[in-house]
Motif scaffolding. Structure first.
Motif, mmCIF file in Angstrom:
data_model
loop_
_atom_site.group_PDB
_atom_site.id
_atom_site.type_symbol
_atom_site.label_atom_id
_atom_site.label_comp_id
_atom_site.label_asym_id
_atom_site.label_seq_id
_atom_site.Cartn_x
_atom_site.Cartn_y
_atom_site.Cartn_z
ATOM 1 N N LYS A 186 0.805 -1.227 0.000
ATOM 2 C CA LYS A 186 0.000 0.000 0.000
ATOM 3 C C LYS A 186 0.841 1.282 0.000
ATOM 4 O O LYS A 186 0.300 2.371 -0.221
ATOM 5 C CB LYS A 186 -0.950 -0.016 1.203
ATOM 6 C CG LYS A 186 -2.085 0.994 1.098
ATOM 7 C CD LYS A 186 -3.151 0.787 2.161
ATOM 8 C CE LYS A 186 -4.164 1.924 2.162
ATOM 9 N NZ LYS A 186 -4.789 2.107 0.838
ATOM 10 N N ASP A 223 0.323 3.691 -2.911
ATOM 11 C CA ASP A 223 -0.783 4.648 -2.967
ATOM 12 C C ASP A 223 -0.311 6.045 -2.584
ATOM 13 O O ASP A 223 -0.646 7.038 -3.239
ATOM 14 C CB ASP A 223 -1.914 4.204 -2.035
ATOM 15 C CG ASP A 223 -2.449 2.828 -2.388
ATOM 16 O OD1 ASP A 223 -2.238 2.383 -3.533
ATOM 17 O OD2 ASP A 223 -3.081 2.194 -1.514
ATOM 18 N N GLU A 283 -0.039 9.347 -5.118
ATOM 19 C CA GLU A 283 -0.704 10.601 -4.760
ATOM 20 C C GLU A 283 0.305 11.733 -4.653
ATOM 21 O O GLU A 283 0.049 12.863 -5.076
ATOM 22 C CB GLU A 283 -1.436 10.413 -3.432
ATOM 23 C CG GLU A 283 -2.353 11.558 -3.053
ATOM 24 C CD GLU A 283 -3.151 11.237 -1.795
ATOM 25 O OE1 GLU A 283 -2.828 11.827 -0.742
ATOM 26 O OE2 GLU A 283 -4.071 10.402 -1.865
ATOM 27 N N LYS A 311 -4.138 5.818 -10.785
ATOM 28 C CA LYS A 311 -4.510 6.976 -9.972
ATOM 29 C C LYS A 311 -4.832 6.597 -8.520
ATOM 30 O O LYS A 311 -5.954 6.775 -8.039
ATOM 31 C CB LYS A 311 -5.720 7.681 -10.598
ATOM 32 C CG LYS A 311 -5.433 8.458 -11.870
ATOM 33 C CD LYS A 311 -4.609 9.707 -11.575
ATOM 34 C CE LYS A 311 -4.436 10.569 -12.823
ATOM 35 N NZ LYS A 311 -3.605 11.780 -12.550
ATOM 36 N N SER A 365 -4.992 6.587 -4.390
ATOM 37 C CA SER A 365 -5.215 7.586 -3.347
ATOM 38 C C SER A 365 -5.100 6.908 -1.990
ATOM 39 O O SER A 365 -5.626 5.806 -1.792
ATOM 40 C CB SER A 365 -6.596 8.223 -3.496
ATOM 41 O OG SER A 365 -6.939 8.958 -2.337
ATOM 42 N N ALA A 418 -6.546 7.658 0.692
ATOM 43 C CA ALA A 418 -7.842 7.622 1.385
ATOM 44 C C ALA A 418 -8.848 6.658 0.759
ATOM 45 O O ALA A 418 -9.649 6.054 1.465
ATOM 46 C CB ALA A 418 -8.436 9.025 1.437
ATOM 47 N N THR A 419 -8.814 6.494 -0.571
ATOM 48 C CA THR A 419 -9.911 5.782 -1.236
ATOM 49 C C THR A 419 -9.536 4.473 -1.929
ATOM 50 O O THR A 419 -10.403 3.715 -2.334
ATOM 51 C CB THR A 419 -10.569 6.695 -2.288
ATOM 52 O OG1 THR A 419 -9.586 7.042 -3.283
ATOM 53 C CG2 THR A 419 -11.108 7.964 -1.647
ATOM 54 N N THR A 420 -8.263 4.181 -2.071
ATOM 55 C CA THR A 420 -7.862 2.975 -2.804
ATOM 56 C C THR A 420 -8.285 1.701 -2.068
ATOM 57 O O THR A 420 -8.090 1.576 -0.861
ATOM 58 C CB THR A 420 -6.341 2.947 -3.002
ATOM 59 O OG1 THR A 420 -5.963 4.033 -3.841
ATOM 60 C CG2 THR A 420 -5.905 1.643 -3.661
ATOM 61 N N VAL A 421 -8.860 0.750 -2.809
ATOM 62 C CA VAL A 421 -9.192 -0.563 -2.253
ATOM 63 C C VAL A 421 -8.363 -1.614 -2.993
ATOM 64 O O VAL A 421 -7.870 -1.372 -4.094
ATOM 65 C CB VAL A 421 -10.699 -0.869 -2.402
ATOM 66 C CG1 VAL A 421 -11.519 0.083 -1.553
ATOM 67 C CG2 VAL A 421 -11.138 -0.800 -3.861
ATOM 68 N N ASP A 430 -8.655 -2.592 -6.676
ATOM 69 C CA ASP A 430 -8.199 -1.655 -7.701
ATOM 70 C C ASP A 430 -6.830 -2.045 -8.270
ATOM 71 O O ASP A 430 -6.387 -1.483 -9.261
ATOM 72 C CB ASP A 430 -8.100 -0.234 -7.133
ATOM 73 C CG ASP A 430 -9.463 0.387 -6.878
ATOM 74 O OD1 ASP A 430 -10.436 -0.052 -7.508
ATOM 75 O OD2 ASP A 430 -9.548 1.315 -6.042
#
Length: 300
Positions: free
Chosen positions: A211, A214, A218, A248, A250, A252-255, A258
């Motif tokens: 992770k 990510d 960003e 792209k 992020s 905060a929002t990456t799962v 993805d």
């Protein structure tokens, strides 16, 4: 395993050896090759090379009805098949190989990437919030974020807004990085160049988890991040690398869905050069579809 246990194992092996140094019939298939038997036997007090191909391909079945089929099965996999057993227990050779493979995996996890190797590659190195290997293994959350010095270094040394940013990390296998680097990064860069894709400045992240890509994506506002990271080693395989690619990202929002992943990258799995070609092709699709992971699969 302490010294006493090792001595007991060695003593058990020596008891199975005839006075002339050959392996007893009960432990070697009568149809197996002389070279294999010799390689996996003990001569005097010298133990066999348990990591050698001869011992890895050793067949311990007695009186196989179709020995040629057994040999084909053994050659087709690195799994512990066709090794036979001694009553309810594994053969001594099988047990010793298991212990050797387990030791190799443990050594790989705890090994550090040599600073000399990093300097030789020309990559600059940054670090996550992890301080040492023990903390890396017990605090995976800290391996997902960069420390403050790393953030500043990346901002200073990396190209902003690249289409693709390549990141390398040790992960759970230092060997995966050092053994595959020369065969994956140069062809990967060449492939992106041939495809007309703008690539950022590759660098190395020490003590990285997946992770962490990510935050890097960003930070640099990259379209696609390609993370090459060492996999958790399996028994007897310590060089396996994975490529985690994401469009792209992020913090905060990456799962996890993805991410597009290629795993098992090493000489005996997916060859690094072949993997680099697949990565380039996948990144081209990500840029065209503006998606990765499950979303890319749905759009393709």
């Amino acid at each position: 395993m302490d010294n006493k246990q090792i001595e007991q194992l060695v003593e058990a092996v020596l008891k199975e050896i005839k006075k002339d140094g050959s392996v007893s019939k009960q432990n070697v298939n009568v149809e197996s090759s002389v070279s294999t038997a010799a390689a996996c036997s003990v001569s005097g007090e010298a133990l066999p090379d348990l990591t050698g191909d001869e011992c890895k391909n050793w067949i311990g079945l007695d009186h196989a009805k179709n020995f040629e089929t057994v040999k084909e099965i053994r050659k087709s996999t690195n799994a512990r098949v066709c090794v036979g057993h001694a009553g309810p227990r594994p053969r001594t050779n099988t047990l010793l190989r298991f212990l050797a493979d387990h030791s190799l995996s443990r050594d790989t996890v705890f090994k550090e990437v040599p600073e000399e190797w990093v300097k030789k590659t020309g990559l600059f190195m940054v670090q996550t919030k992890i301080q040492d290997k023990d903390e890396y293994l017990t605090r995976p959350d800290l391996g997902r974020r960069l420390n403050e010095e790393a953030i500043q270094t990346i901002k200073e040394k990396c190209k902003k807004n690249p289409q693709v940013q390549i990141v390398l990390s040790d992960g759970l296998s230092t060997d995966a990085l050092t053994m595959n680097y020369d065969e994956i990064l140069p062809p990967l860069l060449k492939g992106f160049e041939s495809a007309g894709i703008n690539v950022g400045t590759p660098f190395f992240v020490k003590y990285g988890r997946v992770k962490v890509e990510d935050e890097i994506g960003e930070l640099l506002d990259a379209d696609v991040i390609v993370l090459l990271i060492g996999e958790r080693p399996g028994l007897g395989q310590s060089e396996s690398m994975s490529s985690y690619m994401i469009y792209k990202p992020s913090v905060a929002t990456t799962v996890e869905s993805d991410r597009t992943v290629i795993s098992n990258i090493h000489r005996q799995g997916t060859p690094p050069v072949e993997a680099s070609a697949v990565i380039v092709d996948l990144v081209k699709k990500m840029l065209a579809n503006k998606a990765s992971g499950i979303k890319l699969s749905n759009n393709s």
